[in-house]
Structure formats: C-alpha cells, structure tokens
Design a protein around this motif. Structure first.
Motif, PDB file in Angstrom:
ATOM      1  N   ALA A 110       0.832  -1.208   0.000  1.00  0.00           N
ATOM      2  CA  ALA A 110       0.000   0.000   0.000  1.00  0.00           C
ATOM      3  C   ALA A 110       0.866   1.258   0.000  1.00  0.00           C
ATOM      4  O   ALA A 110       0.566   2.231  -0.703  1.00  0.00           O
ATOM      5  CB  ALA A 110      -0.933  -0.004   1.204  1.00  0.00           C
ATOM      6  N   MET A 129      -7.591  -1.354  -1.730  1.00  0.00           N
ATOM      7  CA  MET A 129      -6.293  -0.696  -1.656  1.00  0.00           C
ATOM      8  C   MET A 129      -6.200   0.420  -2.682  1.00  0.00           C
ATOM      9  O   MET A 129      -5.649   1.494  -2.408  1.00  0.00           O
ATOM     10  CB  MET A 129      -5.154  -1.700  -1.857  1.00  0.00           C
ATOM     11  CG  MET A 129      -3.772  -1.090  -1.680  1.00  0.00           C
ATOM     12  SD  MET A 129      -2.418  -2.286  -1.878  1.00  0.00           S
ATOM     13  CE  MET A 129      -2.625  -3.270  -0.388  1.00  0.00           C
ATOM     14  N   TYR A 187      -1.739   1.657   6.976  1.00  0.00           N
ATOM     15  CA  TYR A 187      -2.751   0.814   6.324  1.00  0.00           C
ATOM     16  C   TYR A 187      -3.345  -0.219   7.277  1.00  0.00           C
ATOM     17  O   TYR A 187      -4.334  -0.848   6.984  1.00  0.00           O
ATOM     18  CB  TYR A 187      -2.142   0.113   5.114  1.00  0.00           C
ATOM     19  CG  TYR A 187      -3.182  -0.406   4.136  1.00  0.00           C
ATOM     20  CD1 TYR A 187      -4.058   0.474   3.499  1.00  0.00           C
ATOM     21  CD2 TYR A 187      -3.290  -1.761   3.860  1.00  0.00           C
ATOM     22  CE1 TYR A 187      -5.011   0.017   2.610  1.00  0.00           C
ATOM     23  CE2 TYR A 187      -4.240  -2.233   2.969  1.00  0.00           C
ATOM     24  CZ  TYR A 187      -5.104  -1.343   2.347  1.00  0.00           C
ATOM     25  OH  TYR A 187      -6.055  -1.807   1.468  1.00  0.00           O
TER      26      TYR A 187
END
Length: 246
Positions: A44, A72, A133
């Motif tokens: 990510a 994502m 993330y």
C-alpha cells in the motif's frame, strides 16, 4: 516469512523502548520477521508513493503486488488526493514535497533512523504525514513518539534551509476512518529530545534501565524471555497508557 532489517532503536518501536529501555536489546535475540499485514502495508505504501510521484509528473513505474485490490486502490488514491490538497492549501509559495525520505535522528538516538512517508516543508511549517494501512490498532498523532522522531530527523535535514516555527504531524489511517493531526511549536520536540528521549535512548542502547509492562508489550518479540512476563501471571499485565512527552 523473511526477517526484516530495522534499526534496533527504531522510530516504529519507540513507544516500547522509551517505556521499557532494556527490551530493545532483549528483542535482538529474536528475528523481526515479516507478516501478511506487514507485506500488505508495504504494498500500500508503494502504491501511495507511485500515485504521488505520478501526480507530480515524476517518472515512476507502477508497483505490482499480490495484495492489489479495489479497496487498496481506493484508499491509496484518497491518500494521494488528500496530500495534494494539503500541499495546495499551503499559503507559502512553492512548498517542498518529499516522499519516502530517510530521516536520521542519531543525534539523540544511537544509530537511530527511519523513513518518512511524506514531508511538506514551507518557510515556517514542517508537516509530516504517515500513512497507516493497518486496521488492528487505532493510531493517534498526539504524543506519538514515532512521529516525534520523524520530526527530529526532518528538522535535522531542513531547519537550516528555512525558519521553521511549527511542526504538524498527521496520521492517515483510512481503514479506521482516522485522519488526525497534531501541531506543536518546533521547540517542543527539541526540548523533549534532550530531556526525555536522549537519556532513555542511551539506556536502551546499552541494554540498561528498568523493565516495565504496559500496552507497549503487545508486539514485543522478547515476551518469551521477559523477566516480568516469566514472574507474573498473564492477568497482571494490564494496559497502561501515558503521554510520552510528560
């Protein structure tokens, strides 16, 4: 999973070694292995950097990952757009934008360094943005020692170029709907570094100090040999939350 290479006194583990200095050297006995969550976060981050580089008209190849998915894609696009809006909102002309910047804070922490996801610098303001993330732990910007260490490293790099007065630190954690910013005068992280950080870092580097349990134990690799863990039942380890600057 392969082991990861990080500084012993890393910014990401600072919440732990600041509260429990001897844990840093004790953890060296155990490899810091990767995990699915770590690899997903790395993918990510790479996508975030690509989208920002592309927006800044820089040549950059799109990274490919087994973790690529619509979720994502959505979150990394939203992050890039948020950074660009923040950049455009700066009142000063031609703010500097840096991505994946190595930050050295070894002036206070032996061999201490880290990587800042995104830095925005103007004549008077330093803004550090950290993309998270992960979904398991809600991360706050206020009194966040990782961000404070990044601020120190960024000030080492850029304070000579302009007259920074304030430092803003933002956690961007999209999967927890969490975007939080903490702004403080430049003097505050510098004072903390000399009075609180440096003494604890010296203890941690030497493997000295007092073992102390709390919520920072959650990801400690030294649990199997921790003297507190071995001498007390599990239910005696209650989470403890405190302001690291205090």
């Amino acid at each position: 999973m392969p082991p990861l290479n990080h500084a012993v006194l890393s910014a990401s583990s600072s919440h732990r070694w600041l509260h429990c200095p001897p844990s840093a050297q004790l953890e060296k006995r155990f490899p810091n292995r990767s995990s699915t969550a770590t690899e997903e976060g790395t993918a990510a981050h790479a996508l975030c950097e690509y989208k920002l580089q592309k927006a800044m008209k820089q040549p950059y190849s799109r990274p490919q990952s087994v973790y690529d998915c619509p979720e994502m894609e959505q979150h990394t696009t939203a992050y890039a757009e948020w950074v660009l809006r923040t950049l455009q909102a700066e009142k000063h002309a031609a703010p500097l934008l840096q991505m994946e910047q190595r930050l050295d804070f070894s002036r206070w922490v032996p061999e201490g360094f880290g990587t800042g996801d995104c830095l925005i610098l103007t004549e008077e303001q330093l803004h550090i943005i950290d993309f998270k993330y992960g979904i398991g732990v809600l991360v706050e910007a206020e009194y966040n020692t990782q961000m404070m260490l990044y601020a120190l490293g960024a000030l080492e790099l850029y304070d000579c170029l302009c007259d920074v007065k304030n430092v803003s630190m933002t956690i961007y954690q999209p999967r927890r709907d969490n975007i939080c910013t903490w702004t403080i005068p430049k003097s505050e992280p510098l004072t903390w570094a000399e009075t609180k950080l440096k003494p604890k870092a010296e203890l941690a580097a030497a493997g000295k100090g007092v073992f102390c349990s709390g919520d920072w134990c959650r990801f400690c690799r030294a649990k199997p040999v921790c003297p507190l863990k071995r001498s007390a039942p599990e239910d005696e380890f209650q989470p403890i939350t405190s302001a690291p600057l205090g």
